[in-house]
Design an enzyme around this catalytic site. Structure first.
Site, PDB file in Angstrom:
ATOM      1  N   PHE A 133       1.385  -1.178  -4.272  1.00  0.00           N
ATOM      2  CA  PHE A 133      -0.068  -1.181  -4.427  1.00  0.00           C
ATOM      3  C   PHE A 133      -0.596  -2.531  -3.960  1.00  0.00           C
ATOM      4  CE2 PHE A 133      -4.106  -1.995  -6.535  1.00  0.00           C
ATOM      5  CZ  PHE A 133      -4.808  -0.860  -6.162  1.00  0.00           C
ATOM      6  N   ASP A 218       2.936 -10.438  -2.072  1.00  0.00           N
ATOM      7  CA  ASP A 218       1.767 -10.133  -2.905  1.00  0.00           C
ATOM      8  C   ASP A 218       2.137 -10.446  -4.357  1.00  0.00           C
ATOM      9  OD1 ASP A 218      -0.159  -8.978  -4.498  1.00  0.00           O
ATOM     10  OD2 ASP A 218      -0.265  -7.092  -3.371  1.00  0.00           O
ATOM     11  N   LYS A 247      -6.102 -12.236  -9.896  1.00  0.00           N
ATOM     12  CA  LYS A 247      -5.932 -11.895 -11.314  1.00  0.00           C
ATOM     13  C   LYS A 247      -5.788 -13.106 -12.237  1.00  0.00           C
ATOM     14  CE  LYS A 247      -4.139  -7.176 -10.788  1.00  0.00           C
ATOM     15  NZ  LYS A 247      -4.980  -6.362 -11.640  1.00  0.00           N
TER      16      LYS A 247
HETATM   17  N1  PLP Z   1      -2.138  -6.397  -5.261  1.00  0.00           N
HETATM   18  C1  PLP Z   1      -1.548  -6.073  -6.417  1.00  0.00           C
HETATM   19  C2  PLP Z   1      -0.064  -6.240  -6.548  1.00  0.00           C
HETATM   20  C3  PLP Z   1      -2.288  -5.583  -7.485  1.00  0.00           C
HETATM   21  O1  PLP Z   1      -1.682  -5.251  -8.637  1.00  0.00           O
HETATM   22  C4  PLP Z   1      -3.686  -5.442  -7.321  1.00  0.00           C
HETATM   23  C5  PLP Z   1      -4.513  -4.906  -8.412  1.00  0.00           C
HETATM   24  O2  PLP Z   1      -4.047  -4.308  -9.344  1.00  0.00           O
HETATM   25  C6  PLP Z   1      -4.261  -5.797  -6.102  1.00  0.00           C
HETATM   26  C7  PLP Z   1      -3.458  -6.269  -5.099  1.00  0.00           C
HETATM   27  C8  PLP Z   1      -5.730  -5.660  -5.900  1.00  0.00           C
HETATM   28  O3  PLP Z   1      -6.394  -6.647  -6.634  1.00  0.00           O
HETATM   29  P1  PLP Z   1      -7.942  -6.493  -6.971  1.00  0.00           P
HETATM   30  O4  PLP Z   1      -8.072  -5.353  -7.915  1.00  0.00           O
HETATM   31  O5  PLP Z   1      -8.307  -7.822  -7.598  1.00  0.00           O
HETATM   32  O6  PLP Z   1      -8.647  -6.266  -5.684  1.00  0.00           O
END
Ligand code: PLP
Length: 393
Positions: A133, A218, A247
């Site tokens: 994700f 990520d 986050k």
């Molecule tokens: N990357 C990862 C691993 C995530 O868990 C998330 C959100 O849960 C995102 C990207 C996307 O982040 P945002 O919701 O702040 O756009």
């Protein structure tokens, strides 16, 4: 009013949280909950941490926002702090995890162009993992090979290939001259807390080196100390070429960031990328407060000590409730209890008993407490879990 005016793209629980203190939140009926969602891995230092609050209050009374048309001193300080953790390089500031990943994807495209001697559109593909994700923008969706995320929004952005997580050979099979990068979560979060193995990450690093591919990590959900190291990829001793974060970085104030190693930082030139809010004085102040509190309260150390006890306690629960629980996954405070059947009814039952959790993947109940949670509150979580999994759904 919520039903009448707020877009129905979420399915919120039938409650509103109105205040928080430490690891607890209260709803509008004044019911108290132990918060193991932490705003989906955001509230690094819990709710209303006095130092975090005081520093934001002081900053908003002085200067809230100016844009990137001017130097923002707090950005320099925060970028320096992040480079101390990630390595020599440069930092781009944005507002969310999806934007941090957009930065990584744009970096990959610039690298692909340079690698092809300046020719655009020849080498631009990024390989990501099944069950990943990476966010809800078009870049994020393309990188996220899941029908439930992509359905209805086609055609997807081109240039993504997908391979099996924790299988280096599967990634190797996808590499050809059109590929410029590999993008991975160190621990798949939304996918249900599935950690990449050290062997896999090392193998992917070697594959990237062999083919001049960027290794993009990520760390949006698993980073910022959640696993007991600042970046989860540090557990494997693997050096990324660029890292996406968000986050937990702001502890509740929106901020995202992309770190890129010095070797590739030249790829972005003035005007090549940007965002109005990125790294504004408020966001950077919040993040600097988070980093200072992590240091002054030795949070990484306490995760390693208390986390060890907690993981053992969770493993005992799995043994005690084999009818409902099948395992524990994760590192530090980035954890999922795996259940038999649908996790959602359990998430509801736990909430009714005062513990907030969130589903992860098809079988996971994610447990992501604030990093400064006390041992006593961890013990309370185990008592609630023990009670709830002693019931039937
Ligand atoms: N990357 C990862 C691993 C995530 O868990 C998330 C959100 O849960 C995102 C990207 C996307 O982040 P945002 O919701 O702040 O756009």
């Amino acid at each position: 009013m919520y039903d009448a005016y707020v877009l129905k793209n979420y399915g919120p629980a039938p409650m509103a949280l109105v205040r928080g203190k430490g690891s607890y939140v209260w709803d509008a009926e004044n019911r108290r909950y132990l918060d193991f969602v932490s705003g989906i891995a955001v509230n690094t230092v819990g709710h209303s941490h006095p130092e975090w609050v005081a520093r934001l209050q002081a900053q908003v009374g002085k200067l809230g926002h100016v844009s990137n048309l001017y130097h923002v001193p707090q950005q320099a300080e925060l970028a320096h702090r992040l480079c101390e953790k990630a390595g020599d390089g440069k930092v781009f500031f944005c507002n969310s995890g999806a934007e941090a990943n957009e930065f990584l994807i744009k970096l990959a495209r610039l690298w692909g162009r340079e690698k092809s001697g300046g020719e655009e559109g020849k080498c631009f593909k990024v390989i990501t993992a099944e069950n990943a994700f990476h966010g809800r923008t078009f870049g994020g969706m393309g990188a996220t090979p899941q029908a439930k995320i992509q359905n209805g929004f086609g055609p997807m952005l081109e240039g993504f290939l997908h391979a099996e997580f924790n299988n280096v050979e599967s990634f190797r099979d996808k590499v050809d001259d059109s590929v410029c990068a590999i993008l991975l979560e160190t621990i798949q979060g939304e996918g249900g807390i599935h950690p990449a193995t050290t062997e896999f990450l090392k193998g992917i690093r070697a594959l990237c080196d062999e083919h001049e591919l960027l290794l993009l990590i990520d760390e949006v959900q698993c980073g910022i100390g959640r696993t007991g190291k600042f970046f989860a990829c540090e557990h494997a001793g693997v050096q990324a070429d660029a890292i996406g974060m968000a986050k937990g970085l702001g502890g509740g104030f929106p901020i995202g960031a992309g770190w890129v190693s010095e070797a590739y930082a030249h790829l972005f030139t003035p005007g090549s990328h940007g965002t109005t809010y990125g790294g504004n004085p408020m966001a950077c102040t919040a993040a600097l407060a988070v980093l200072d509190i992590m240091d002054s309260e030795n949070l990484l150390e306490s995760i390693n000590v208390n986390g060890k006890w907690w993981h053992e306690a969770l493993a005992s629960l799995v043994k005690k409730h084999p009818d409902h629980l099948t395992g524990v996954r994760g590192i530090g405070y980035h954890v999922a209890l795996a259940v038999k059947g649908d996790p959602l009814p359990w998430v509801g039952r736990l909430r009714e008993n005062g513990l907030l959790t969130v589903r992860g993947g098809t079988d996971g109940i994610r447990l992501m407490p604030p990093l400064n949670i006390t041992r006593q509150d961890l013990e309370t979580s185990v008592e609630i879990l023990d009670f709830v999994f002693g019931t039937t759904i």
